[in-house]
Each structure stands twice: as structure tokens, then as C-alpha cells.
Design an enzyme around this catalytic site. Structure first.
Site, PDB file in Angstrom:
ATOM      1  N   PRO A  41       0.841  -1.192   0.000  1.00  0.00           N
ATOM      2  CA  PRO A  41       0.000   0.000   0.000  1.00  0.00           C
ATOM      3  C   PRO A  41       0.882   1.251   0.000  1.00  0.00           C
ATOM      4  CG  PRO A  41      -0.644  -1.535   1.744  1.00  0.00           C
ATOM      5  CD  PRO A  41       0.671  -2.005   1.213  1.00  0.00           C
ATOM      6  N   LYS A  42       0.384   2.330  -0.605  1.00  0.00           N
ATOM      7  CA  LYS A  42       1.110   3.604  -0.599  1.00  0.00           C
ATOM      8  C   LYS A  42       0.522   4.474   0.507  1.00  0.00           C
ATOM      9  CE  LYS A  42       2.839   7.374  -3.414  1.00  0.00           C
ATOM     10  NZ  LYS A  42       2.637   8.351  -2.328  1.00  0.00           N
ATOM     11  N   TRP A  43       1.300   4.671   1.552  1.00  0.00           N
ATOM     12  CA  TRP A  43       0.837   5.393   2.726  1.00  0.00           C
ATOM     13  C   TRP A  43       0.910   6.899   2.495  1.00  0.00           C
ATOM     14  CZ3 TRP A  43      -1.266   2.592   6.592  1.00  0.00           C
ATOM     15  CH2 TRP A  43      -1.044   1.215   6.535  1.00  0.00           C
TER      16      TRP A  43
END
Length: 347
Positions: free
Chosen positions: A31-33
Site C-alpha cells: 500500500p502507498k501510505w
């Protein structure tokens, strides 16, 4: 343990989640935080937090500097993201506004925010373990060691999820947006850690860029900011005007004047320094003067297309990026569409 400061490895934008076999050695997906990118160094005693732009963030997150030494059992350097979550269990999501408020000069205010909106650190890479530098190790091995060092430690230290299943990654891209995440990152499993290089791939929900605010023009009404002038650094380190952001409400136009006042460039007499943008055949009869600012403020903007070295249309201001260093705002971050034959479109 003594290591030189490390510049984070970066990602270039692509339009879709790539197939795992599109890169030699395969891809892993995370996931891209949506937070502050941070390199956390632990020497066995104290914690130091550096940002993507080499700005030190240590003083802004006392809850992390206090908790992480209790959770980490050995010296290490972690790469990850500092985030703040708000909401009840089952409906919590990342809160950028609460996170950005941390960049504050008053220690008392920082301490209050640390208690009311505590941050957490999501680790996704391990750059050193004890005296061993791991930058030359492939990501797959660094990840295995990251699990050993930081896995299962409990809040506020978390591990980012990782999968090699592209179908799951594409589901994350859709589903995780509801939790405030920013997209998906694809990482070559066999790649070494390349500081400052765009080795990873990012897939976001929209195109964004981090730009330097060069100055502003007064609104045509004569009151407040009408538009912001934006810039990016080219390969020679020269700051170039790439377009503007506008369409602010009346209240926002006025508040921007106050926010930008400390950055206004003035001459020896205290007057605003004269500044003009380059004239073109479209602006020959227009006032091209503007209020110049010290090139220190970074803004994240949403854009649709580039035309040459400028934004094709006026962009939308998304938020300030107090964690970013202006020098890191370069053309390299921009998504470049893949070449496509016009004749194919016309047919």
C-alpha cells in the site's frame, strides 16, 4: 553503530499496477501510505528521524522517540512513513491535516498534539542492522530481515503489508482509498536500495506533484491572492516556472496573504521586491508582475497534463508539504505518458 545519512529511494509514477513479471526478479506490492516519508535511525539508545528532504523531524514526534527504543531490540535504520489515523475502530482513516499540524515551532503545542493525535510509524524497508549496511542486499532479503527486526512489536510500530499477488494489489488500489491511503507501490524484489533514485513504481488515484511556491499575484478584485506561481528544479538545479494554481474562495484568498507574508522578498527599504514573469504573445498587454517569495514553501498540487515543461492547465492546490525540502521538487517526479501513435487514435 554509525552510518552516514541516507536519502530515501523514490518511486516514479505509472498509470496502472504492473504485472509481476514485467521486471526481472519479479515485483512485490505494498500500500502507498499518505504521510511523512521518514528514515528512522536507532543507535541502541536514541531515535533520530530524518525526512525525505533531509529535514530533521525528530522534535515533532516525541511519542515515537519515546516508544521506539522500547520496541526495537537492536540498532537499526528503518525506512517508512509517519502517519496519523483518526476515527473509531472500523471507520478509522489516515488524517493528513492532523499530521501536518505537527510541524510547529512550539514544543508545548507539539506535545499536546502528540497526546491528542498520536502518530505511528509504518516500516517498509530495513537499511541497516547493527553495524551491517544492507543497501546492497536485494529488497526481498531486506524485507525478511525487516520482519525479524520490526515485526510484531505493537503500536506505534507497524509493518506495511507486502504481496506478490498482482490481483490483490489491484484490489488494494481500489479498496484502501477508503482508509485514506494514496495508492499502491510496486518494488523490484531483486533490486538493491538506491538512495535518491526512482527505482520503485507508484500507482496513485490521481496525478500529483510537489512544487515550490515562487510567488503570487493579487486577485483581480484587488484583494487577496488570485493565483500562486509554481516552480520545479531542472537537471541543472535551476528553478523554472511551471504554471499556477488559482480558483480560491474569497476567504482563502485573504488567508493566503497572511500565510505567505513571512516569505515575501523585500528590498533594502522594506518594499516588496519587483518581479515579473516572462512575457509571451498571449501576455503582451497584461500585467505580469507578482509578489516574489523565498523559494522555501512546498505545495502538493493536482494536475492533468504537462505541455513541454509547464502544466497544461491551471492546477489545483491540494495541501502544503511542510515535511518536504524545496530542493527535492524536480521535474523527475512527473509522470510522463507512454508514447502512443496518433494514427492509431485517429483510426
Amino acid at each position: 553503530m554509525k552510518h552516514e545519512p541516507i536519502s530515501p529511494m523514490l518511486a516514479k509514477a505509472v498509470g496502472a499496477v504492473p504485472e509481476p513479471n514485467s521486471v526481472e526478479g519479479g515485483l512485490g506490492y505494498e500500500p502507498k501510505w499518505d504521510g511523512f516519508r521518514a528514515i528512522i535511525s536507532y543507535d541502541g539508545d536514541t531515535i533520530e528521524i530524518g525526512s525525505r528532504g533531509a529535514k530533521m523531524l525528530t522534535r515533532y514526534f516525541p511519542e515515537l522517540t519515546e516508544a521506539l527504543p522500547r520496541l526495537l531490540t537492536e540498532p537499526c535504520i528503518l525506512d517508512g512513513e509517519i502517519v496519523v489515523a483518526q476515527g473509531d475502530t472500523g471507520s478509522a482513516r489516515l488524517d493528513w491535516e492532523a499530521l501536518s499540524q505537527r510541524i510547529h515551532p512550539a514544543a508545548s503545542r507539539i506535545r499536546t498534539l502528540a497526546e491528542s493525535t498520536p502518530a505511528m510509524f509504518v516500516a517498509f524497508d530495513l537499511l541497516a542492522r547493527g553495524d551491517t549496511n544492507l543497501l546492497s542486499e536485494p529488497f526481498e532479503r531486506r524485507r525478511d530481515q525487516l520482519v525479524e527486526v520490526a515485526g510484531g512489536k505493537g503500536h506505534p510500530l507497524h509493518l506495511s503489508q507486502l504481496t506478490t499477488d498482482v490481483t490483490l494489489a489491484r484490489r488494494w488500489l481500489v479498496e484502501f482509498e477508503g482508509a485514506g491511503l494514496d495508492g499502491v507501490v510496486a518494488k523490484p524484489l531483486a533490486a538493491v536500495y538506491a538512495p535518491g533514485k526512482r527505482t520503485m513504481l507508484k500507482i496513485k488515484h490521481h496525478r500529483t506533484a510537489d512544487v515550490v511556491v515562487l510567488g503570487y499575484r493579487i486577485h483581480k478584485s484587488g484583494s487577496g491572492v488570485g493565483s500562486l506561481l509554481l516552480g520545479l528544479y531542472n537537471d541543472e538545479g535551476v528553478l523554472r516556472n511551471v504554471g499556477g494554481a488559482s480558483a480560491f474562495t474569497d476567504a482563502r484568498r485573504l488567508s493566503l496573504i497572511d500565510e505567505l507574508e513571512p516569505l515575501v522578498l523585500r528590498d533594502a527599504t522594506g518594499e516588496v521586491a519587483p518581479a515579473e514573469t516572462d512575457r509571451s504573445r498571449f501576455s503582451s498587454g497584461k500585467d505580469v508582475s507578482y509578489v516574489p517569495l523565498r523559494p522555501e514553501l512546498v505545495a502538493e498540487v493536482k494536475y492533468d497534463q504537462m505541455e513541454g515543461s509547464r502544466f497544461r492547465h491551471t492546477v489545483q492546490l491540494a495541501r502544503w508539504r511542510p515535511d518536504r525540502d524545496a530542493a527535492s521538487c524536480t521535474f523527475e517526479q512527473l509522470e510522463v505518458p507512454a508514447a502512443y501513435d496518433l494514427s492509431t487514435v485517429l483510426s
